[in-house]
Design a protein around this motif. Structure first.
Motif, PDB file in Angstrom:
ATOM      1  N   ASP A  30       0.810  -1.221   0.000  1.00  0.00           N
ATOM      2  CA  ASP A  30       0.000   0.000   0.000  1.00  0.00           C
ATOM      3  C   ASP A  30       0.842   1.268   0.000  1.00  0.00           C
ATOM      4  OD1 ASP A  30      -2.828  -1.106   2.079  1.00  0.00           O
ATOM      5  OD2 ASP A  30      -2.016  -1.809   0.173  1.00  0.00           O
ATOM      6  N   ASN A  53      -0.605   2.661  -5.195  1.00  0.00           N
ATOM      7  CA  ASN A  53      -1.384   1.699  -4.416  1.00  0.00           C
ATOM      8  C   ASN A  53      -2.013   2.332  -3.171  1.00  0.00           C
ATOM      9  OD1 ASN A  53      -0.793  -0.413  -6.165  1.00  0.00           O
ATOM     10  ND2 ASN A  53       1.127  -0.845  -5.121  1.00  0.00           N
ATOM     11  N   SER A  54      -1.522   3.488  -2.771  1.00  0.00           N
ATOM     12  CA  SER A  54      -2.071   4.121  -1.572  1.00  0.00           C
ATOM     13  C   SER A  54      -3.436   4.742  -1.824  1.00  0.00           C
ATOM     14  CB  SER A  54      -1.108   5.180  -1.051  1.00  0.00           C
ATOM     15  OG  SER A  54      -0.915   6.177  -2.033  1.00  0.00           O
ATOM     16  N   SER A  72      -5.400  -2.418  -9.426  1.00  0.00           N
ATOM     17  CA  SER A  72      -4.689  -3.188  -8.404  1.00  0.00           C
ATOM     18  C   SER A  72      -5.661  -3.855  -7.460  1.00  0.00           C
ATOM     19  CB  SER A  72      -3.719  -2.291  -7.625  1.00  0.00           C
ATOM     20  OG  SER A  72      -4.433  -1.357  -6.850  1.00  0.00           O
ATOM     21  N   ASN A  74      -5.250  -4.770  -3.800  1.00  0.00           N
ATOM     22  CA  ASN A  74      -4.330  -4.646  -2.681  1.00  0.00           C
ATOM     23  C   ASN A  74      -4.373  -5.858  -1.755  1.00  0.00           C
ATOM     24  OD1 ASN A  74      -4.146  -2.118  -3.891  1.00  0.00           O
ATOM     25  ND2 ASN A  74      -3.815  -1.082  -1.945  1.00  0.00           N
ATOM     26  N   ASN A  77      -1.975  -8.114  -3.374  1.00  0.00           N
ATOM     27  CA  ASN A  77      -0.673  -7.527  -3.730  1.00  0.00           C
ATOM     28  C   ASN A  77      -0.368  -7.725  -5.218  1.00  0.00           C
ATOM     29  OD1 ASN A  77      -0.449  -6.901  -1.044  1.00  0.00           O
ATOM     30  ND2 ASN A  77       1.480  -7.963  -0.703  1.00  0.00           N
TER      31      ASN A  77
END
Length: 120
Positions: A30, A53-54, A72, A74, A77
């Motif tokens: 993240d 990803n954040s 993505s 998360n 991953n």
């Protein structure tokens, strides 16, 4: 240790689609960005797309907007690159890379690449 593993490449006819995956491990997913790059024979490696990803912010090479979509998961991953309406000029080895951010930061770690070949 950072690992990035691409998959999903292959041979497809022009107009077809492929979805590439980049499975990541060894870092806090993240907190980073993942970029997709490609390198065609005889050409320099070029940026394709990037996702933070954040917050999910995405970036695309201008000429690929509308055909390529980065996303993505998360929880897994994993970052994906959906490629539609493929053209022979999309033929290249596609790499994913770990970046601190999509803007102002270059790739720090690379995957091994996955070959995409688009036939006419």
């Amino acid at each position: 240790e950072v690992y990035l593993v691409e998959s999903g490449g292959g041979l497809v006819q022009a107009g077809g689609s492929l979805r590439l995956s980049c499975a990541a491990s060894g870092f806090r997913f993240d907190d980073y960005a993942i970029g997709w790059f490609r390198q065609a024979p005889g050409k320099e490696r070029e940026g394709v797309s990037c996702i933070s990803n954040s917050d999910g912010t995405t970036y695309y090479e201008e000429s690929l907007k509308g055909r390529f979509t980065i996303s993505s998961d998360n929880a897994k991953n994993t970052v994906y690159l959906q490629m539609n309406s493929l053209k022979p000029e999309d033929t290249a080895v596609y790499y994913c890379a770990l970046q601190l951010s999509c803007v102002g930061s270059g790739p720090d770690y690379w995957g091994q690449g996955t070959q995409v070949t688009v036939s006419s």
